[in-house]
Enzyme design. Structure first.
Site, PDB file in Angstrom:
ATOM      1  N   GLU A   1      -2.420   3.275   4.248  1.00 49.63           N
ATOM      2  CA  GLU A   1      -3.627   2.738   3.619  1.00 49.63           C
ATOM      3  C   GLU A   1      -4.713   2.456   4.656  1.00 49.63           C
ATOM      4  O   GLU A   1      -4.503   1.645   5.562  1.00 49.63           O
ATOM      5  CB  GLU A   1      -3.288   1.430   2.889  1.00 49.63           C
ATOM      6  CG  GLU A   1      -4.496   0.735   2.283  1.00 49.63           C
ATOM      7  CD  GLU A   1      -4.183  -0.685   1.823  1.00 49.63           C
ATOM      8  OE1 GLU A   1      -5.007  -1.247   1.096  1.00 49.63           O
ATOM      9  OE2 GLU A   1      -3.122  -1.221   2.206  1.00 49.63           O
TER      10      GLU A   1
ATOM     11  N   ASP B   1      -7.208   1.687  -1.565  1.00 52.58           N
ATOM     12  CA  ASP B   1      -7.664   0.340  -1.895  1.00 52.58           C
ATOM     13  C   ASP B   1      -9.184   0.372  -1.984  1.00 52.58           C
ATOM     14  O   ASP B   1      -9.873   0.537  -0.974  1.00 52.58           O
ATOM     15  CB  ASP B   1      -7.200  -0.650  -0.820  1.00 52.58           C
ATOM     16  CG  ASP B   1      -7.466  -2.092  -1.208  1.00 52.58           C
ATOM     17  OD1 ASP B   1      -8.598  -2.392  -1.635  1.00 52.58           O
ATOM     18  OD2 ASP B   1      -6.563  -2.930  -1.065  1.00 52.58           O
TER      19      ASP B   1
ATOM     20  N   GLN C   1      -5.562   0.171  -5.459  1.00 52.85           N
ATOM     21  CA  GLN C   1      -5.684  -1.280  -5.541  1.00 52.85           C
ATOM     22  C   GLN C   1      -7.142  -1.666  -5.774  1.00 52.85           C
ATOM     23  O   GLN C   1      -8.063  -0.925  -5.390  1.00 52.85           O
ATOM     24  CB  GLN C   1      -5.168  -1.950  -4.268  1.00 52.85           C
ATOM     25  CG  GLN C   1      -3.647  -1.853  -4.141  1.00 52.85           C
ATOM     26  CD  GLN C   1      -3.118  -2.453  -2.853  1.00 52.85           C
ATOM     27  OE1 GLN C   1      -3.707  -2.295  -1.799  1.00 52.85           O
ATOM     28  NE2 GLN C   1      -1.978  -3.118  -2.933  1.00 52.85           N
TER      29      GLN C   1
ATOM     30  N   GLU D   1      -4.857  -6.715  -6.226  1.00 49.41           N
ATOM     31  CA  GLU D   1      -4.657  -7.401  -4.942  1.00 49.41           C
ATOM     32  C   GLU D   1      -5.935  -8.157  -4.584  1.00 49.41           C
ATOM     33  O   GLU D   1      -6.711  -7.743  -3.731  1.00 49.41           O
ATOM     34  CB  GLU D   1      -4.289  -6.397  -3.847  1.00 49.41           C
ATOM     35  CG  GLU D   1      -3.823  -7.083  -2.567  1.00 49.41           C
ATOM     36  CD  GLU D   1      -3.579  -6.099  -1.426  1.00 49.41           C
ATOM     37  OE1 GLU D   1      -2.591  -6.280  -0.707  1.00 49.41           O
ATOM     38  OE2 GLU D   1      -4.390  -5.172  -1.257  1.00 49.41           O
TER      39      GLU D   1
END
Length: 262
Positions: free
Chosen positions: A143, A178, A204, A240
């Site tokens: 990530e 993300d 995310q 998140e």
């Protein structure tokens, strides 16, 4: 419609960790993720998952001394043995929890470690971890993370992550997208999703810039979620973020999406 997973490290901090599974299920979540499960017995976590009817979607491999600021080991020269021990532990937990995805954090090299040296170690560690994970039917994720939150983090851009994924060449090595980190580090979220969706295995979401609920800040998440549907994304969207107040009070943004998936 996207499937949403509650991040139990950040959400539901009103109650102890093992009680958060029940809270998430009562709010309509069917999946959960967390940063690290290792403070708890895998058997106890599995019992909470089963009781609540939840899927453990994701957690991280051990990331070193988190309290002192370490954020992963995979790109840190000299830490290879500790990294491999962490992969073994994470796979044991993944098997026990029925979790099919693990996030491998790259880490924050210090100034004495050259980028070329760190990249070589990163590639070697990812190749090793991917091979071990394949034997367990587990997909590994890398990530990109913004350096405002994690100064000196080794992996920061989408193109960098996909180049590393291609160089390692393991079919079970994918990228975790993300949107919070991507927006801060480089922006252009929709085009990056369109370009790389085939090799993105987890998404995310959090509001930018403060990492609160997704309906706060500058990112148009309804557009992003509809785009994921358009692109045929079938994975989970991990929530998140840090609630501005009590977790349940801030879930108004989620309710229309949960209704649409029933």
């Amino acid at each position: 419609m996207p499937r949403f997973a509650a991040n139990l490290t950040l959400l539901y901090q009103e109650v102890p960790f093992l009680e958060r599974f029940r809270e998430a299920a009562s709010d309509g979540f069917r999946g959960v993720e967390c940063l690290f499960p290792y403070e708890h017995c895998a058997r106890d976590i599995r019992a909470r998952l089963d009781d609540a009817g939840l899927t453990q979607v994701l957690f991280n491999t051990p990331a070193g001394d988190w309290a002192s600021g370490e954020r992963g080991l995979a790109a840190l020269p000299g830490r290879e043995a500790q990294f491999r021990d962490g992969v073994e532990l994470a796979l044991d937990y993944a098997d026990a929890l029925g979790c099919r995805q693990l996030h491998v954090m790259a880490g924050c090299p210090d100034a004495s470690q050259s980028p070329a040296q760190c990249r070589a170690v990163y590639l070697e560690n990812l190749a090793y971890a991917s091979e071990q994970a394949a034997a367990h039917g587990v997909t590994l994720l890398i990530e990109p993370i913004n350096v405002r939150d994690f100064p000196r983090y080794f992996l920061t851009r989408q193109d960098q992550a996909h180049a590393i994924r291609q160089e390692v060449g393991a079919s079970n090595l994918k990228v975790q997208f993300d949107a919070y980190h991507c927006q801060i580090a480089e922006g252009d979220l929709a085009m990056k999703l369109r370009q790389h969706i085939a090799d993105i295995a987890h998404v995310q979401a959090a509001g930018v810039p403060a990492r609160h609920e997704p309906d706060t800040g500058e990112v148009n998440y309804p557009f992003i979620f509809r785009l994921l549907d358009e692109l045929g994304y079938s994975g989970w969207v991990g929530c998140e973020y840090r609630p501005q107040g009590e977790t349940r009070a801030g879930l108004g943004w989620l309710k229309p999406w949960l209704r649409a998936t029933r």
